[in-house]
Design a protein around this motif. Structure first.
Motif, PDB file in Angstrom:
ATOM      1  N   ASN A 144       0.858  -1.191   0.000  1.00 40.48           N
ATOM      2  CA  ASN A 144       0.000   0.000   0.000  1.00 40.48           C
ATOM      3  C   ASN A 144       0.894   1.242   0.000  1.00 40.48           C
ATOM      4  OD1 ASN A 144      -1.818   2.071   0.414  1.00 40.48           O
ATOM      5  ND2 ASN A 144      -2.966   1.006   2.001  1.00 40.48           N
ATOM      6  N   VAL A 145       1.190   1.737  -1.172  1.00 33.01           N
ATOM      7  CA  VAL A 145       2.158   2.830  -1.330  1.00 33.01           C
ATOM      8  C   VAL A 145       1.705   4.094  -0.621  1.00 33.01           C
ATOM      9  CG1 VAL A 145       3.292   4.322  -3.026  1.00 33.01           C
ATOM     10  CG2 VAL A 145       3.013   1.880  -3.499  1.00 33.01           C
ATOM     11  N   SER A 146       0.411   4.366  -0.584  1.00 32.31           N
ATOM     12  CA  SER A 146      -0.090   5.617  -0.008  1.00 32.31           C
ATOM     13  C   SER A 146       0.217   5.734   1.483  1.00 32.31           C
ATOM     14  CB  SER A 146      -1.596   5.747  -0.235  1.00 32.31           C
ATOM     15  OG  SER A 146      -2.296   4.703   0.419  1.00 32.31           O
ATOM     16  N   ASP A 147       0.459   4.621   2.169  1.00 36.39           N
ATOM     17  CA  ASP A 147       0.763   4.653   3.601  1.00 36.39           C
ATOM     18  C   ASP A 147       2.241   4.864   3.887  1.00 36.39           C
ATOM     19  OD1 ASP A 147      -1.833   4.330   4.340  1.00 36.39           O
ATOM     20  OD2 ASP A 147      -1.648   2.261   5.033  1.00 36.39           O
ATOM     21  N   ILE A 148       3.074   4.860   2.865  1.00 38.09           N
ATOM     22  CA  ILE A 148       4.523   4.928   3.057  1.00 38.09           C
ATOM     23  C   ILE A 148       5.002   6.377   2.970  1.00 38.09           C
ATOM     24  CG2 ILE A 148       6.768   4.161   2.194  1.00 38.09           C
ATOM     25  CD1 ILE A 148       5.323   1.747   0.967  1.00 38.09           C
ATOM     26  N   PRO A 149       5.616   6.916   4.033  1.00 40.69           N
ATOM     27  CA  PRO A 149       6.165   8.283   3.951  1.00 40.69           C
ATOM     28  C   PRO A 149       7.257   8.377   2.884  1.00 40.69           C
ATOM     29  CG  PRO A 149       6.082   7.509   6.229  1.00 40.69           C
ATOM     30  CD  PRO A 149       5.814   6.312   5.359  1.00 40.69           C
ATOM     31  N   GLU A 150       7.343   9.557   2.259  1.00 39.08           N
ATOM     32  CA  GLU A 150       8.356   9.809   1.221  1.00 39.08           C
ATOM     33  C   GLU A 150       8.351   8.679   0.189  1.00 39.08           C
ATOM     34  OE1 GLU A 150      12.197  11.134   2.468  1.00 39.08           O
ATOM     35  OE2 GLU A 150      11.435  11.972   4.349  1.00 39.08           O
ATOM     36  N   ASN A 151       7.208   8.516  -0.446  1.00 36.68           N
ATOM     37  CA  ASN A 151       7.013   7.374  -1.332  1.00 36.68           C
ATOM     38  C   ASN A 151       7.206   7.697  -2.809  1.00 36.68           C
ATOM     39  OD1 ASN A 151       4.722   8.838  -1.988  1.00 36.68           O
ATOM     40  ND2 ASN A 151       3.292   7.457  -0.969  1.00 36.68           N
ATOM     41  N   GLN A 152       8.011   8.700  -3.106  1.00 37.17           N
ATOM     42  CA  GLN A 152       8.250   9.072  -4.493  1.00 37.17           C
ATOM     43  C   GLN A 152       8.750   7.863  -5.297  1.00 37.17           C
ATOM     44  OE1 GLN A 152       9.472  10.567  -1.877  1.00 37.17           O
ATOM     45  NE2 GLN A 152       9.056  12.768  -1.899  1.00 37.17           N
ATOM     46  N   SER A 153       8.160   7.692  -6.444  1.00 40.57           N
ATOM     47  CA  SER A 153       8.529   6.665  -7.436  1.00 40.57           C
ATOM     48  C   SER A 153       8.208   5.241  -6.985  1.00 40.57           C
ATOM     49  CB  SER A 153      10.024   6.733  -7.799  1.00 40.57           C
ATOM     50  OG  SER A 153      10.832   6.164  -6.778  1.00 40.57           O
ATOM     51  N   LEU A 154       7.576   5.073  -5.823  1.00 37.85           N
ATOM     52  CA  LEU A 154       7.244   3.720  -5.381  1.00 37.85           C
ATOM     53  C   LEU A 154       5.964   3.228  -6.036  1.00 37.85           C
ATOM     54  CD1 LEU A 154       8.017   3.670  -1.543  1.00 37.85           C
ATOM     55  CD2 LEU A 154       9.363   2.691  -3.417  1.00 37.85           C
ATOM     56  N   LYS A 155       5.968   1.964  -6.381  1.00 34.31           N
ATOM     57  CA  LYS A 155       4.792   1.240  -6.858  1.00 34.31           C
ATOM     58  C   LYS A 155       4.744  -0.091  -6.120  1.00 34.31           C
ATOM     59  CE  LYS A 155       5.954   1.117 -11.204  1.00 34.31           C
ATOM     60  NZ  LYS A 155       5.862   0.843 -12.676  1.00 34.31           N
ATOM     61  N   PRO A 156       3.594  -0.771  -6.113  1.00 34.73           N
ATOM     62  CA  PRO A 156       3.550  -2.087  -5.484  1.00 34.73           C
ATOM     63  C   PRO A 156       4.635  -3.003  -6.054  1.00 34.73           C
ATOM     64  CG  PRO A 156       1.337  -1.361  -5.982  1.00 34.73           C
ATOM     65  CD  PRO A 156       2.256  -0.358  -6.622  1.00 34.73           C
ATOM     66  N   GLY A 157       5.323  -3.697  -5.160  1.00 35.90           N
ATOM     67  CA  GLY A 157       6.385  -4.602  -5.567  1.00 35.90           C
ATOM     68  C   GLY A 157       7.755  -3.971  -5.669  1.00 35.90           C
ATOM     69  N   VAL A 158       7.819  -2.647  -5.709  1.00 39.13           N
ATOM     70  CA  VAL A 158       9.109  -1.950  -5.773  1.00 39.13           C
ATOM     71  C   VAL A 158       9.701  -1.897  -4.368  1.00 39.13           C
ATOM     72  CG1 VAL A 158      10.252   0.244  -6.261  1.00 39.13           C
ATOM     73  CG2 VAL A 158       8.471  -0.619  -7.796  1.00 39.13           C
ATOM     74  N   GLN A 159      11.001  -2.150  -4.261  1.00 39.65           N
ATOM     75  CA  GLN A 159      11.619  -2.203  -2.949  1.00 39.65           C
ATOM     76  C   GLN A 159      11.893  -0.807  -2.389  1.00 39.65           C
ATOM     77  OE1 GLN A 159      15.011  -4.928  -3.325  1.00 39.65           O
ATOM     78  NE2 GLN A 159      13.719  -6.529  -2.459  1.00 39.65           N
ATOM     79  N   PHE A 160      11.751  -0.709  -1.056  1.00 39.33           N
ATOM     80  CA  PHE A 160      12.024   0.540  -0.354  1.00 39.33           C
ATOM     81  C   PHE A 160      12.695   0.222   0.972  1.00 39.33           C
ATOM     82  CE2 PHE A 160       8.075  -0.927   1.341  1.00 39.33           C
ATOM     83  CZ  PHE A 160       7.955  -0.418   2.624  1.00 39.33           C
ATOM     84  N   ALA A 161      13.299   1.236   1.595  1.00 41.09           N
ATOM     85  CA  ALA A 161      14.102   1.032   2.799  1.00 41.09           C
ATOM     86  C   ALA A 161      13.267   1.164   4.062  1.00 41.09           C
ATOM     87  CB  ALA A 161      15.250   2.038   2.834  1.00 41.09           C
ATOM     88  N   ILE A 162      13.605   0.353   5.034  1.00 41.93           N
ATOM     89  CA  ILE A 162      12.945   0.403   6.323  1.00 41.93           C
ATOM     90  C   ILE A 162      13.583   1.490   7.189  1.00 41.93           C
ATOM     91  CG2 ILE A 162      14.496  -1.226   7.492  1.00 41.93           C
ATOM     92  CD1 ILE A 162      12.046  -2.477   8.804  1.00 41.93           C
ATOM     93  N   GLY A 163      12.843   1.954   8.207  1.00 40.06           N
ATOM     94  CA  GLY A 163      13.400   2.855   9.207  1.00 40.06           C
ATOM     95  C   GLY A 163      13.637   4.257   8.711  1.00 40.06           C
ATOM     96  N   ASN A 164      14.649   4.913   9.274  1.00 41.63           N
ATOM     97  CA  ASN A 164      14.997   6.280   8.908  1.00 41.63           C
ATOM     98  C   ASN A 164      15.957   6.271   7.731  1.00 41.63           C
ATOM     99  OD1 ASN A 164      13.502   7.466  11.041  1.00 41.63           O
ATOM    100  ND2 ASN A 164      15.142   6.926  12.470  1.00 41.63           N
ATOM    101  N   LEU A 165      15.628   7.051   6.711  1.00 43.58           N
ATOM    102  CA  LEU A 165      16.421   7.047   5.489  1.00 43.58           C
ATOM    103  C   LEU A 165      17.730   7.801   5.689  1.00 43.58           C
ATOM    104  CD1 LEU A 165      13.567   7.751   2.939  1.00 43.58           C
ATOM    105  CD2 LEU A 165      14.410   5.562   3.775  1.00 43.58           C
ATOM    106  N   ASN A 166      18.816   7.200   5.196  1.00 46.22           N
ATOM    107  CA  ASN A 166      20.128   7.840   5.226  1.00 46.22           C
ATOM    108  C   ASN A 166      20.936   7.327   4.042  1.00 46.22           C
ATOM    109  OD1 ASN A 166      21.336   5.288   6.025  1.00 46.22           O
ATOM    110  ND2 ASN A 166      20.513   5.695   8.080  1.00 46.22           N
TER     111      ASN A 166
END
Length: 480
Positions: free
Chosen positions: A287-309
């Motif tokens: 559910n991409v809409s629930d993810i903060p700073e979700n630019q360019s994310l789509k279902p199935g696309v990987q993203f980082a957990i926790g605080n981004l650095n």
């Protein structure tokens, strides 16, 4: 008026069910202590065995007996009685292996003469006599060195394309296992071992540093399967619980569970084989809409957990790790994966969530595949790849008041059998005429969600597979 119309339809369905039950009822039908399953139109699900001890993985031997891993007990052989007209029952049981440490994995050699099973630390083999329903040797250790806490099952899969290659999946030692970042730890990996090369003078393989590495950074990939046409290796992964991103709790609808591709055992080149799939840093979005700073994310696309650095970023996740071929709703816990013989459908069990406010999952579903490419027909960002076949009509009763799917096995007739560990049961899934589902390709479903009884999930009531109570409960759940 709409409800009155639906109620009228319900009355007709009940009348039809009464008529059917009088003409084609099985002589010794088992009934569950919970609401009867809902099944997709054209399918039926019948309970064929109960009172088992946490049945997990299942497999048919060469004589047609169903071998069941009863977790904490051992391996039991079930002799099934076929009474015709789609009626199957249990006519006898036989203990094969008495070993309380066995908890999930089971396999059988292609000639039916060697049985394989696993516990948290080791993979074993026994000489096996299917006709006598017994092992004929002491256990031999094949793979060792896998003991860890938390995820303790070791799924086994013997390749049908490359002789003697046994795949073993090992999960993480905690929800977020830092040791999984070290490839030498052996945590959260899938490896293949040439068991044919184990002579009498060769010690067992050490999981951490031997065999062929098919992938690491795989939190807990319990389901394993080989595509019957192309030989491609797939797994279904249980992703992380209690997820946060930039200080926001997003665990209710993220991350997605994953279907991953791991290449081939026959030497065909795949760049991702043996590479890192992201865990414990990167996860598939659902559910991409629930993810903060979700630019360019789509279902199935990987993203980082926790605080981004700099070391934990979405770009690093997407550029440095192998992405899943499909994602599924969060916390569904897929546990088994089986292809039909034509390679057009993958069947998956979903054990169901614990880490959601509203229980979800608890179903058997199908995924459409292209037999020529050996890949899912839906794109990687699809949210409608899931084709639900059998589920609980009211997930709010789960996990204690419902079935929880674990293992899958096709018999010689193409009927699909499923174990439910929480209820100690075995179900059989067929077409409504009692025939094979192995060659059937289900119709594509709606966006995957079964968090509530009214969710759009591609289901219809199949009165041939439901009793009167099941029909009433399914209809009333949709109405109210």
């Amino acid at each position: 008026m709409a409800r009155l119309s639906i109620l009228a339809t319900a009355a007709l369905l009940l009348q039809s069910t009464r008529a059917q039950s009088s003409s084609s009822a099985c002589s010794a039908t088992l009934s569950a202590s919970y609401a009867a399953p809902s099944v997709a139109s054209g399918y039926q699900a019948k309970l064929v065995a109960n009172k088992l001890t946490k049945p997990r993985s299942i497999i048919f031997d060469s004589e047609g007996h169903l071998l069941v891993v009863e977790s904490g007990k051992g391996i039991t052989s079930l002799t099934l009685r076929d009474d015709g007209n789609g009626c199957v029952g249990l006519s006898g049981t036989q203990a094969i292996i008495n070993d309380k440490s066995l908890n999930h994995g089971i396999e059988m050699s292609t000639n039916g003469k060697t049985l394989y099973a696993s516990n948290s630390g080791s993979v074993y083999s026994w000489d096996f006599d299917a006709q006598a329903q017994k092992n004929t040797s002491t256990p031999r250790e094949l793979v060792v060195g896998m003991v860890n806490t938390d995820h303790t099952t070791r799924t086994l899969m013997l390749s049908r394309k490359v002789n003697g290659r046994l795949l073993v999946s090992r999960g993480s030692t905690s929800n977020i296992d830092s040791l999984a970042q070290d490839i030498t730890s052996g945590h959260s990996q899938i490896r293949a071992f040439d068991i044919g090369a184990l002579g009498s003078d060769r010690a067992a393989y050490q999981f951490d540093d031997e065999g062929t590495l098919l992938g690491w950074g795989l939190r807990n990939s319990v389901g394993l399967a080989e595509h019957p046409i192309t030989g491609g290796i797939f797994s279904v992964e249980n992703s992380v619980d209690e997820m946060e991103r930039q200080g926001k709790d997003i665990h209710e609808s993220n991350p997605g569970e994953e279907m991953n591709f791991h290449g081939y055992l026959n030497g065909t080149r795949y760049a991702g084989q043996g590479q890192n799939y992201g865990y414990p840093t990167c996860y598939a979005a659902w559910n991409v809409s629930d993810i903060p700073e979700n630019q360019s994310l789509k279902p199935g696309v990987q993203f980082a957990i926790g605080n981004l650095n700099g070391t934990a970023s979405d770009s690093a996740c997407q550029n440095d790790h192998v992405a899943p071929v499909l994602a599924f709703p969060s916390h569904w816990a897929p546990l088994d994966l089986k292809f039909n013989a034509e390679g057009t459908t993958a069947w998956v069990t979903s054990h169901g969530s614990w880490n959601k406010d509203r229980p979800d999952g608890y179903l058997v579903y199908a995924i459409a595949f292209s037999p020529s490419t050996g890949m899912p027909t839906e794109p990687a960002d699809s949210m409608k790849a899931v084709i639900p076949i059998m589920r609980n009509p009211d997930n709010s009763k789960c996990p204690t008041g419902c079935f929880r799917p674990v293992g899958l096995a096709f018999d010689r007739m193409g009927r699909l059998f499923m174990s439910s560990d929480s209820t100690g049961e075995i179900y059989m899934i067929t077409k409504t005429d009692g025939k094979s589902v192995a060659s059937a390709t289900p119709t594509a479903g709606a966006p995957a969600s079964t968090s509530s009884p009214a969710a759009a999930s591609g289901f219809a009531v199949s009165t041939a597979g439901l009793g009167l109570v099941g029909v009433v409960m399914a209809i009333m759940s949709w109405l109210f």
